[in-house]
Design an enzyme around this catalytic site. Structure first.
Site, PDB file in Angstrom:
ATOM      1  N   THR A  25       0.849  -1.198   0.000  1.00  0.00           N
ATOM      2  CA  THR A  25       0.000   0.000   0.000  1.00  0.00           C
ATOM      3  C   THR A  25       0.877   1.237   0.000  1.00  0.00           C
ATOM      4  O   THR A  25       1.785   1.357   0.821  1.00  0.00           O
ATOM      5  CB  THR A  25      -0.900  -0.035   1.252  1.00  0.00           C
ATOM      6  OG1 THR A  25      -1.837  -1.093   1.068  1.00  0.00           O
ATOM      7  CG2 THR A  25      -1.639   1.276   1.454  1.00  0.00           C
ATOM      8  N   GLN A  97      -4.429  -7.244  -5.795  1.00  0.00           N
ATOM      9  CA  GLN A  97      -4.842  -7.779  -4.491  1.00  0.00           C
ATOM     10  C   GLN A  97      -6.213  -7.216  -4.118  1.00  0.00           C
ATOM     11  O   GLN A  97      -6.385  -6.002  -3.982  1.00  0.00           O
ATOM     12  CB  GLN A  97      -3.814  -7.434  -3.406  1.00  0.00           C
ATOM     13  CG  GLN A  97      -4.076  -8.252  -2.133  1.00  0.00           C
ATOM     14  CD  GLN A  97      -3.202  -7.887  -0.957  1.00  0.00           C
ATOM     15  OE1 GLN A  97      -2.963  -6.701  -0.715  1.00  0.00           O
ATOM     16  NE2 GLN A  97      -2.743  -8.879  -0.221  1.00  0.00           N
ATOM     17  N   HIS A 177      -7.076 -10.998  -0.619  1.00  0.00           N
ATOM     18  CA  HIS A 177      -6.374 -10.584   0.613  1.00  0.00           C
ATOM     19  C   HIS A 177      -7.094 -11.222   1.809  1.00  0.00           C
ATOM     20  O   HIS A 177      -8.099 -10.709   2.293  1.00  0.00           O
ATOM     21  CB  HIS A 177      -6.398  -9.057   0.717  1.00  0.00           C
ATOM     22  CG  HIS A 177      -5.429  -8.483   1.694  1.00  0.00           C
ATOM     23  ND1 HIS A 177      -4.820  -9.240   2.682  1.00  0.00           N
ATOM     24  CD2 HIS A 177      -4.938  -7.224   1.842  1.00  0.00           C
ATOM     25  CE1 HIS A 177      -4.013  -8.459   3.385  1.00  0.00           C
ATOM     26  NE2 HIS A 177      -4.067  -7.233   2.891  1.00  0.00           N
ATOM     27  N   ASN A 180      -3.551 -10.272   7.408  1.00  0.00           N
ATOM     28  CA  ASN A 180      -3.274  -8.992   8.090  1.00  0.00           C
ATOM     29  C   ASN A 180      -4.450  -8.337   8.799  1.00  0.00           C
ATOM     30  O   ASN A 180      -4.506  -7.110   8.924  1.00  0.00           O
ATOM     31  CB  ASN A 180      -2.633  -8.000   7.097  1.00  0.00           C
ATOM     32  CG  ASN A 180      -1.279  -8.495   6.611  1.00  0.00           C
ATOM     33  OD1 ASN A 180      -0.717  -9.414   7.204  1.00  0.00           O
ATOM     34  ND2 ASN A 180      -0.769  -7.919   5.549  1.00  0.00           N
ATOM     35  N   TYR A 182      -7.656  -8.009   8.083  1.00  0.00           N
ATOM     36  CA  TYR A 182      -8.759  -7.372   7.352  1.00  0.00           C
ATOM     37  C   TYR A 182      -9.976  -8.312   7.319  1.00  0.00           C
ATOM     38  O   TYR A 182      -9.993  -9.346   7.983  1.00  0.00           O
ATOM     39  CB  TYR A 182      -8.269  -6.928   5.966  1.00  0.00           C
ATOM     40  CG  TYR A 182      -7.186  -5.866   6.092  1.00  0.00           C
ATOM     41  CD1 TYR A 182      -7.504  -4.609   6.603  1.00  0.00           C
ATOM     42  CD2 TYR A 182      -5.874  -6.129   5.772  1.00  0.00           C
ATOM     43  CE1 TYR A 182      -6.520  -3.632   6.760  1.00  0.00           C
ATOM     44  CE2 TYR A 182      -4.884  -5.155   5.929  1.00  0.00           C
ATOM     45  CZ  TYR A 182      -5.220  -3.908   6.427  1.00  0.00           C
ATOM     46  OH  TYR A 182      -4.250  -2.945   6.603  1.00  0.00           O
ATOM     47  N   ARG A 229      -3.771 -14.747  -0.148  1.00  0.00           N
ATOM     48  CA  ARG A 229      -2.741 -14.432   0.851  1.00  0.00           C
ATOM     49  C   ARG A 229      -3.313 -14.650   2.240  1.00  0.00           C
ATOM     50  O   ARG A 229      -4.409 -14.150   2.552  1.00  0.00           O
ATOM     51  CB  ARG A 229      -2.288 -12.986   0.705  1.00  0.00           C
ATOM     52  CG  ARG A 229      -1.110 -12.670   1.601  1.00  0.00           C
ATOM     53  CD  ARG A 229      -0.550 -11.274   1.368  1.00  0.00           C
ATOM     54  NE  ARG A 229       0.909 -11.334   1.354  1.00  0.00           N
ATOM     55  CZ  ARG A 229       1.705 -10.380   1.828  1.00  0.00           C
ATOM     56  NH1 ARG A 229       1.204  -9.262   2.317  1.00  0.00           N
ATOM     57  NH2 ARG A 229       3.010 -10.514   1.810  1.00  0.00           N
ATOM     58  N   ASN A 237      -2.952  -5.387  12.851  1.00  0.00           N
ATOM     59  CA  ASN A 237      -4.321  -4.897  12.996  1.00  0.00           C
ATOM     60  C   ASN A 237      -5.095  -5.613  14.100  1.00  0.00           C
ATOM     61  O   ASN A 237      -6.289  -5.904  13.961  1.00  0.00           O
ATOM     62  CB  ASN A 237      -5.064  -4.964  11.652  1.00  0.00           C
ATOM     63  CG  ASN A 237      -4.519  -3.956  10.667  1.00  0.00           C
ATOM     64  OD1 ASN A 237      -4.357  -2.786  11.011  1.00  0.00           O
ATOM     65  ND2 ASN A 237      -4.202  -4.399   9.462  1.00  0.00           N
ATOM     66  N   GLY A 324       8.827  -7.500  -0.075  1.00  0.00           N
ATOM     67  CA  GLY A 324       8.079  -6.257   0.040  1.00  0.00           C
ATOM     68  C   GLY A 324       8.984  -5.051   0.080  1.00  0.00           C
ATOM     69  O   GLY A 324       9.288  -4.434  -0.955  1.00  0.00           O
ATOM     70  N   ARG A 325       9.473  -4.713   1.289  1.00  0.00           N
ATOM     71  CA  ARG A 325      10.288  -3.503   1.439  1.00  0.00           C
ATOM     72  C   ARG A 325      11.479  -3.444   0.485  1.00  0.00           C
ATOM     73  O   ARG A 325      11.778  -2.374  -0.057  1.00  0.00           O
ATOM     74  CB  ARG A 325      10.707  -3.348   2.904  1.00  0.00           C
ATOM     75  CG  ARG A 325       9.526  -2.975   3.801  1.00  0.00           C
ATOM     76  CD  ARG A 325       9.785  -3.277   5.264  1.00  0.00           C
ATOM     77  NE  ARG A 325       9.892  -4.716   5.491  1.00  0.00           N
ATOM     78  CZ  ARG A 325      10.065  -5.277   6.673  1.00  0.00           C
ATOM     79  NH1 ARG A 325      10.166  -4.510   7.740  1.00  0.00           N
ATOM     80  NH2 ARG A 325      10.126  -6.584   6.793  1.00  0.00           N
TER      81      ARG A 325
HETATM   82  C1  LIG Z   1       4.555   0.157   3.016  1.00  0.00           C
HETATM   83  C2  LIG Z   1       3.925  -1.199   3.185  1.00  0.00           C
HETATM   84  C3  LIG Z   1       2.679  -1.440   2.671  1.00  0.00           C
HETATM   85  C4  LIG Z   1       2.108  -2.724   2.753  1.00  0.00           C
HETATM   86  N1  LIG Z   1       0.887  -2.954   2.155  1.00  0.00           N
HETATM   87  C5  LIG Z   1       0.380  -4.213   2.112  1.00  0.00           C
HETATM   88  C6  LIG Z   1      -0.798  -4.492   1.364  1.00  0.00           C
HETATM   89  O1  LIG Z   1      -1.386  -3.629   0.701  1.00  0.00           O
HETATM   90  N2  LIG Z   1      -1.254  -5.767   1.384  1.00  0.00           N
HETATM   91  C7  LIG Z   1      -0.623  -6.768   2.083  1.00  0.00           C
HETATM   92  O2  LIG Z   1      -1.088  -7.905   2.070  1.00  0.00           O
HETATM   93  N3  LIG Z   1       0.512  -6.522   2.772  1.00  0.00           N
HETATM   94  C8  LIG Z   1       1.030  -5.286   2.778  1.00  0.00           C
HETATM   95  N4  LIG Z   1       2.231  -5.051   3.420  1.00  0.00           N
HETATM   96  C9  LIG Z   1       3.014  -6.181   3.942  1.00  0.00           C
HETATM   97  C10 LIG Z   1       4.033  -6.625   2.885  1.00  0.00           C
HETATM   98  O3  LIG Z   1       3.383  -7.193   1.752  1.00  0.00           O
HETATM   99  C11 LIG Z   1       4.987  -7.710   3.439  1.00  0.00           C
HETATM  100  O4  LIG Z   1       4.223  -8.757   3.944  1.00  0.00           O
HETATM  101  C12 LIG Z   1       5.901  -7.164   4.547  1.00  0.00           C
HETATM  102  O5  LIG Z   1       6.501  -5.943   4.165  1.00  0.00           O
HETATM  103  C13 LIG Z   1       6.985  -8.176   4.902  1.00  0.00           C
HETATM  104  O6  LIG Z   1       7.761  -8.481   3.763  1.00  0.00           O
HETATM  105  P1  LIG Z   1       9.226  -7.825   3.549  1.00  0.00           P
HETATM  106  O7  LIG Z   1      10.026  -8.181   4.759  1.00  0.00           O
HETATM  107  O8  LIG Z   1       9.761  -8.473   2.294  1.00  0.00           O
HETATM  108  O9  LIG Z   1       9.038  -6.341   3.423  1.00  0.00           O
HETATM  109  C14 LIG Z   1       2.802  -3.772   3.399  1.00  0.00           C
HETATM  110  C15 LIG Z   1       4.051  -3.500   3.961  1.00  0.00           C
HETATM  111  C16 LIG Z   1       4.632  -2.239   3.853  1.00  0.00           C
HETATM  112  C17 LIG Z   1       6.010  -2.004   4.413  1.00  0.00           C
END
Ligand SMILES: Cc1cc2nc3c(=O)[nH]c(=O)nc-3n(C[C@H](O)[C@H](O)[C@H](O)COP(=O)(O)O)c2cc1C
Length: 366
Positions: A25, A97, A177, A180, A182, A229, A237, A324-325
C-alpha cells in the site's frame, strides 16, 4: 535444485522467475484512481516474476485508508488499464490484491460516513490513515457494526464483481487478501469473530466466508488465475486466533481442490519477527496438509527474506518468494539479487502518501 532465478508455473501464470513483489500500500491514488505515476512505479519493477499490486478496495465499503485504489468505478478501472498495459509492454505479469478492510476503517472513509462493518461489533486497537489538510494523519479505527447475515451474499458478490473487473482491466489474475487482520481474516479468527450464526463459532463456520469468496472468484475467472494471501499468526491490525494451526490446516485442506494458482503465506508478524514465541506455527505442516489434500498451487512465502533465506526456502520446496520492502527501494531487485549487488535502503517516511520521492526515484544499478 530450482534456483530463484528460474521460471515457474503458478496455475495459468507462467513466471520468468520465482521472485514476486509483495503487495504494498502506497496511498498515492486520490479518489481511489490509479495514476500514471503508479504505472511508472509498477513498470520499473516488471522484472519480478510476478507483481502483486497494493491492496485494492473491492467496493467503497471495503475502503479503509486515504488514497488507496479501488476496483469498482469507470475512472478506477481506466487507471488500472494504464497500469496493466504498461507492465505488459515491459513483459511483466501483474495480479491485483482484492481488499475489504472490514473493521480497519474510519467513518470518514465510509460511504455516508457510516460505521465500518465487521463480523462482530469489536473495535480493533489499530490505526488507519486519514488525510487532513493535505497531511497524512494516523487515527484510531472507528467502532464497527456487525454485518447482518443478509449482507454477506452482497459482499461475496462484490468480490466476484471485482475479480471480473480485474480481468477486464487486463490483470493476469487476482490475489484475495485473506491476511493482516482485514475482513476475511477477521471472520477467520476468534479475536474478531464472536458470531453465533453459520459464520461464527466453529472453524468450519469461521472459514465459510473466505471459502465462499474463493469459490465465487474461481467460478468467475478460474482457479488458475486466483491466488490467496494468508497470515496465520500475524498480530497486524489487532488480530489473534485461539488455535491457528487447526484453523489454517482446515482452510488449506478446503482450498486444495479449487485449483488455485498460488497460496501466499506471511510467516510470523507481517514486517516483523518471523518467529513469535507466543504464537508458534508449523508452516511445513500446513504445506503438507495442502499437498496431501491435492493442492497443486505454487507455494509462495513472505516476510523478511533476503537472498540466502530465499534460496534456502526454495531448496526446502517453496515455489516463489515475495519481497516487500526490498522492492520499494530496489526497482531492479531481481538483477541485484542475482548479482549479489548491494541493495538501496527503503525510506519509511515516504511509504504512505506523497509523490515521486521515495516511489519512482530509487536508482537502479545501470
Ligand atoms: C509500506 C507497506 C505497505 C504494505 N501494504 C500491504 C498491502 O497492501 N497488502 C498486504 O497484504 N501486505 C502489505 N504489506 C506487507 C508486505 O506485503 C509484506 O508482507 C511485509 O513488508 C513483509 O515483507 P518484507 O520483509 O519483504 O518487506 C505492506 C508492507 C509495507 C512495508
Amino acid at each position: 535444485m530450482p534456483s530463484l532465478f528460474e521460471p515457474v508455473q503458478a496455475g495459468d501464470l507462467q513466471l520468468a522467475n520465482r521472485i514476486a513483489m509483495a503487495p504494498l500500500t502506497r496511498n498515492r491514488a486520490p479518489d481511489a484512481i490509479p495514476t500514471p505515476l503508479m504505472a511508472t512505479y509498477y513498470t520499473q519493477r516488471a522484472s519480478a516474476g510476478l507483481l502483486i499490486t497494493e491492496a485494492t478496495a473491492i467496493s467503497p465499503q471495503g475502503q479503509g485508508y486515504a488514497d488507496v485504489p479501488g476496483l469498482y468505478g469507470t475512472e478506477q478501472l481506466d487507471g488500472w488499464k494504464r497500469v496493466t498495459s504498461a507492465v505488459h509492454a515491459a513483459d511483466g505479469k501483474i495480479v491485483v490484491q482484492l481488499w475489504h478492510v472490514g473493521r480497519i476503517s474510519h467513518t470518514d472513509l465510509q460511504p455516508g460516513n457510516a460505521a465500518p462493518v465487521a463480523p462482530s461489533a469489536i473495535r480493533a486497537k489499530a490505526k488507519t490513515v486519514l488525510i487532513k489538510d493535505g497531511v497524512p494523519t494516523y487515527t484510531d479505527t472507528s467502532m464497527p457494526r456487525a454485518l447482518d447475515l443478509s449482507e454477506l451474499p452482497g459482499i461475496v458478490q462484490d468480490y466476484r464483481h471485482a475479480a471480473r473487473n480485474a480481468i477486464a482491466c487486463g490483470f493476469d489474475g487476482v490475489e484475495i487478501h485473506g491476511a493482516n487482520g482485514y475482513l476475511l481474516d477477521q471472520f477467520l479468527k476468534t479475536g474478531a469473530n464472536r458470531r453465533t450464526d453459520d459464520y461464527g463459532g466453529s472453524i468450519r463456520n469461521r472459514a465459510r466466508l473466505t471459502l465462499e469468496v474463493v469459490r465465487a472468484i474461481v467460478d468467475e475467472i478460474g482457479g488458475g488465475r486466483t491466488g490467496i494471501r494468508l497470515s496465520p499468526v500475524t498480530p497486524a491490525n489487532d488480530i489473534v486466533d485461539d488455535n491457528p494451526q487447526q484453523l489454517f490446516d482446515y482452510l488449506l485442506a478446503q482450498l486444495a481442490p479449487l485449483g488455485l494458482a498460488y497460496v501466499h503465506i506471511v510467516e510470523g508478524a507481517t514486517g516483523g519477527p518471523r518467529e513469535l514465541p507466543d504464537r508458534p506455527f508449523d508452516y511445513a505442516a500446513l504445506k503438507a496438509v495442502y499437498r496431501k489434500a491435492g493442492g497443486k498451487g505454487a507455494w509462495m512465502v513472505n516476510n523478511a527474506y533476503d537472498r540466502p533465506l530465499a534460496e534456502a526456502a526454495v531448496a526446502a520446496g517453496a515455489d516463489i518468494v515475495a519481497f516487500g520492502r526490498p522492492f520499494i527501494a530496489n526497482p531492479d531487485l531481481v538483477a541485484r539479487l542475482e548479482k549479489n549487488a548491494p541493495l538501496n535502503a527503503p525510506d519509511s517516511t515516504t511509504f504512505y502518501g506523497g509523490g515521486a520521492a521515495g516511489y519512482t526515484d530509487y536508482p537502479t544499478l545501470y
